[in-house]
Design an enzyme around this catalytic site. Structure first.
Site, short mmCIF file in Angstrom:
data_model
loop_
_atom_site.label_atom_id
_atom_site.label_comp_id
_atom_site.label_asym_id
_atom_site.label_seq_id
_atom_site.Cartn_x
_atom_site.Cartn_y
_atom_site.Cartn_z
N ARG A 257 0.86 -1.18 0.00
CA ARG A 257 0.00 0.00 0.00
C ARG A 257 0.90 1.23 0.00
NH1 ARG A 257 -2.22 0.40 5.55
NH2 ARG A 257 -0.84 2.18 5.72
N HIS A 261 -3.31 4.32 5.15
CA HIS A 261 -4.44 3.38 5.21
C HIS A 261 -5.72 4.01 4.68
CE1 HIS A 261 -7.38 0.50 6.65
NE2 HIS A 261 -7.99 1.47 7.29
N TYR A 270 4.07 4.53 11.65
CA TYR A 270 4.35 3.11 11.90
C TYR A 270 5.20 2.41 10.84
CZ TYR A 270 0.07 2.92 9.03
OH TYR A 270 -0.86 3.10 8.05
C1 LIG Z 1 -14.27 -6.28 11.92
C2 LIG Z 1 -13.51 -5.03 11.76
N1 LIG Z 1 -12.58 -4.71 12.69
C3 LIG Z 1 -11.88 -3.55 12.57
C4 LIG Z 1 -12.14 -2.69 11.53
C5 LIG Z 1 -11.37 -1.39 11.40
N2 LIG Z 1 -10.40 -1.55 10.28
C6 LIG Z 1 -10.71 -1.10 9.08
S1 LIG Z 1 -9.56 -1.53 7.95
C7 LIG Z 1 -8.63 -2.32 9.08
C8 LIG Z 1 -7.37 -3.02 8.63
C9 LIG Z 1 -7.65 -4.09 7.65
O1 LIG Z 1 -6.45 -4.60 7.12
P1 LIG Z 1 -6.41 -5.60 5.91
O2 LIG Z 1 -7.41 -6.67 6.09
O3 LIG Z 1 -4.99 -6.03 5.76
O4 LIG Z 1 -6.88 -4.76 4.64
P2 LIG Z 1 -6.30 -3.36 4.08
O5 LIG Z 1 -7.02 -2.27 4.80
O6 LIG Z 1 -4.84 -3.35 4.32
O7 LIG Z 1 -6.65 -3.37 2.64
C10 LIG Z 1 -9.20 -2.22 10.34
C11 LIG Z 1 -8.61 -2.76 11.58
C12 LIG Z 1 -13.13 -3.06 10.61
N3 LIG Z 1 -13.45 -2.28 9.58
N4 LIG Z 1 -13.78 -4.23 10.74
#
Ligand SMILES: Cc1ncc(C[n+]2csc(CCOP(=O)(O)OP(=O)(O)O)c2C)c(N)n1
Lengths: 355, 336
Positions: A257, A261, A270
């Site tokens: 990425r 985020h 981080y």
């Molecule tokens: C069940 C849940 N827990 C926490 C969140 C908050 N949150 C949104 S994105 C994220 C990280 C997700 O990481 P990843 O699965 O690696 O996908 P990326 O965002 O890197 O595409 C978090 C913790 C959420 N949306 N849903």
């Protein structure tokens, strides 16, 4: 009696196009010059959109936006392997996939401006609404694929998710069901190395995400997620196998990425700057450009042309988006059930000031 | 006509619907070969095959999550969760997705899914095999919530649920699974979702209950030997609930007692009382009373009788509401 080894697994890694634009001709999928040009233009379109949406968030013209910069090859590569009536179950980080799957750009902006109508996919295109809770959409793809198998529709269902989602129980239950019922589903994990601030190494002790497929008795492969040919090839093969009744595949797109985020995040808190430098050298769009230049398919003029064409298209879509009339408050009641309940009708009148 | 108990009625409904529409399928833990732990799906796999009556891995989230995908892509899944206490493993799927798909896609996709589960106590079962958590689903937009109290309704409401274009949760009162037998039609019929049933007319007091509490409440009223003329309403649907029938009744009787097996605070009786306050406050001759479980986790067998609403507690509530004297209480509050 001595211990025996019951099984061993191996995890394949696929790269067709390296960061210098060189391909392994023996692995190169069959794509015409025209098709490659189309892929390139789509990737440029998606990147231009991403930057535009980010700018619009900063200008207050849309709300929170989730950037995809760096992941264009993973998303476009998968999209071109699918048919319109195949299913995708996207996350919030899938604007590239949606756009490559004919979701109107004006509607993508509409969604990120807080208007749910943006998620309504055009008829005939099975783009399921975005899932905000991480990982929860994986079992939906299994169910949709399962229905396709029962109804013999030849559709494939794609579950999209990140590395973080693989820690959830949903991931386990979905892959397990998919294996048991041998359904036509592709688990497309874009391992972009972070789940907000948490690095991949803290999600799982496993060396790769792809190898987790072995535990469910399904196919798994890691591909260079910044190599659009590799992603396309893996997705194309997985889809073909799925359509033939040969079951599910987990594809781990190893990518990065390049952006924060979200528009509310600051990745500098981080992760080290040098890391992004390393990945910028492996940029999926530049890599394809290098390849095409080497083949005499692209020069500076073409590049400029592609970029201008993308910008013009996006400007048109932005205009279209900004002309969309806001939806009526009745809309929050209208689509809960096929028919509104008496209490909802009463509450609607109350909110509309008719009582 | 067939004489059937509740489990048989549920079985008849599924058989009827599996026959009627080939999109219908039944899935869950042990529902196939074994016919379900309560035998609700007995014989269905044999009759309709293992593609349509499917034993699933032990995974509640997976069952409901996959059912959502099945429903979205053209099937009509009837999923069983073995006990309502285990609904929580799938709650994320129900709350976060099943009830929102039509809304999110602005009608492009919908989720015609049924989730059946045995609920409630009184059978000396293990922990988390006795829960009565229906009110949670009244706080879950986009979800319909149905609780039958007798075999006739069970067959008709389950058929209606399977034909409903939206997700329906169907709570089967375990305690009276085999306690009531009725002659029910072999022919197809549906009992509409969202309609309460006045099962006994009366003038003095409205008693509202659903599921297994309907039997307990009716028995309590019978013990009063016509001392009061009690109108008994079977709510049948928690969401969307039939306020009209309740309001009409309370306007007539002026008094009301609500009985439920779920805990008191935030229980569905509270919503009914609030609705009565909205629409029939001036008809009330006494405060509406609730007979419910206390705000504690469901106890194991030795103490469950203290937990569940009993005939005695129901009679006490009826007597209290019937003897309420508003003038007396007005004086009391002013002169103490
Ligand atoms: C069940 C849940 N827990 C926490 C969140 C908050 N949150 C949104 S994105 C994220 C990280 C997700 O990481 P990843 O699965 O690696 O996908 P990326 O965002 O890197 O595409 C978090 C913790 C959420 N949306 N849903």
């Amino acid at each position: 009696m001595p211990k025996k080894t019951l099984n061993e697994f191996k995890t394949e890694y696929l790269q067709v196009l390296d960061e210098n634009g060189n391909i392994d001709a023996s692995l190169m999928p069959k794509l015409s010059g025209q098709e490659i040009k189309k892929i390139y233009e789509t990737m440029v379109l998606v990147r231009t959109f991403d930057q535009k949406a980010f700018n619009m968030q900063r200008q207050g013209r849309i709300g929170t936006y989730i950037q995809i910069k760096g992941q264009e090859a993973s998303q476009v590569g998968c999209a071109i392997a699918l048919n319109d009536d195949d299913w995708i179950f996207p996350t919030y980080r899938e604007s590239g996939l949606l756009i490559a799957r004919k979701h109107p750009i004006s509607q993508v902006l509409q969604y990120w401006s807080g208007d749910e109508r943006g998620l309504k996919a055009p008829d005939g295109i099975n783009n399921f609404p975005i899932s905000i809770p991480v990982g929860t959409q994986l079992p939906h793809a299994v169910g949709a694929g399962w229905a396709a198998k029962l109804r013999k529709t030849k559709q494939v269902a794609v579950a999209c998710f990140g590395d973080g989602a693989t820690s959830k129980g949903d991931f386990h239950e979905a892959l397990n069901f998919a294996g048991v019922y041998n359904v036509p589903v592709i688990f497309l994990c874009q391992n972009n190395q972070y789940a907000i601030s948490l690095p991949r190494s803290r999600q799982t002790k496993a060396e790769t995400i792809a190898q987790k497929a072995a535990a469910y008795g399904i196919s798994g492969i890691q591909v260079d997620g910044n190599d659009v040919f590799a992603v396309y090839m893996a997705a194309e093969e997985a889809a073909a196998r799925a359509r033939k009744g040969e079951g599910p595949t987990l594809i781990e797109c190893f990518t990065y990425r390049l952006a924060d985020h979200s528009t509310s995040d600051d990745a500098q808190r981080y992760r080290p700057k040098e890391e992004a430098e390393y990945w910028r050298k492996r940029d999926p769009v530049q890599r394809l450009e290098k390849f095409m230049e080497g083949k005499g398919m692209l020069d500076d003029n073409h590049k400029k042309e592609a970029s201008e064409k993308a910008s013009a298209r996006i400007e048109t879509e932005v205009e279209k988006f900004e002309k969309i009339k806001s939806s009526s408050p009745e809309d929050i009641f209208r689509y809960v059930f096929a028919e509104m309940t008496p209490r909802q009708q009463e509450q609607m009148k109350d909110i509309l000031g008719e009582r | 006509m067939t004489t059937a108990n509740m489990v048989q009625a549920v079985n008849m409904a599924m058989r009827q619907e599996l026959k009627r529409d080939k999109r219908v399928m039944v899935l869950g833990e042990d529902v196939g070969l074994n016919g379900g732990v309560f035998r609700a799906t007995d014989g269905l796999q044999k009759e309709f095959g293992s593609e349509r009556v499917v034993d699933t891995p032990l995974a509640e989230l997976g069952i409901i999550g996959a059912s959502i995908g099945l429903a979205v892509n053209g099937m009509l899944p009837v999923a069983e969760i073995q006990f309502s206490g285990f609904m929580m493993g799938s709650f994320d799927q129900i709350y976060s997705h099943a009830g929102r798909i039509r809304m999110r896609s602005r009608g492009r996709f919908s989720c015609p899914l049924v989730i059946r589960t045995p609920y409630g106590g009184g059978i000396r079962a293990l922990e988390l095999h006795c829960e009565s958590n229906e009110a949670i689903f009244s706080q879950t937009p986009g979800i319909k919530m149905v609780v039958p109290s007798n075999p006739y309704d069970a067959k008709g409401l389950l058929a209606a649920a399977i034909r409903d274009p939206d997700p329906v949760i169907f709570y089967e009162p375990m305690r009276i699974y085999r306690a009531i037998k009725q002659d029910i039609p072999d022919e197809e019929y549906v009992v509409p979702i969202g309609k309460a049933n006045v099962i006994r007319e009366g003038e003095d007091l409205t008693l509202i209950a659903w599921g297994s509490m309907l039997k307990t409440s009716t028995e309590a009223v019978d013990k009063l030997n016509n001392k009061h003329s009690v109108e008994i309403i079977d709510l049948r649907t928690i969401n969307p609930f039939d306020a009209e029938t309740i309001i009409n009744s309370v306007k007539k009787t002026g008094r009301c007692v609500i009985v439920h097996e779920a805990i008191k605070t935030g229980g569905f009786a509270a919503e009914i009382i609030a609705t009565i306050n909205d629409k029939a406050l001036l008809s009330l001759e006494a405060p509406v009373m609730r007979v419910t479980a206390p705000d504690v986790p469901y106890p194991l067998a030795k103490l469950e009788n203290y937990y569940l609403p009993s005939h005695e507690r129901i009679i006490k509530a009826i007597e209290k509401v019937m003897s309420w004297n508003s003038l007396y209480y007005f004086h009391l509050s002013h002169f103490q």
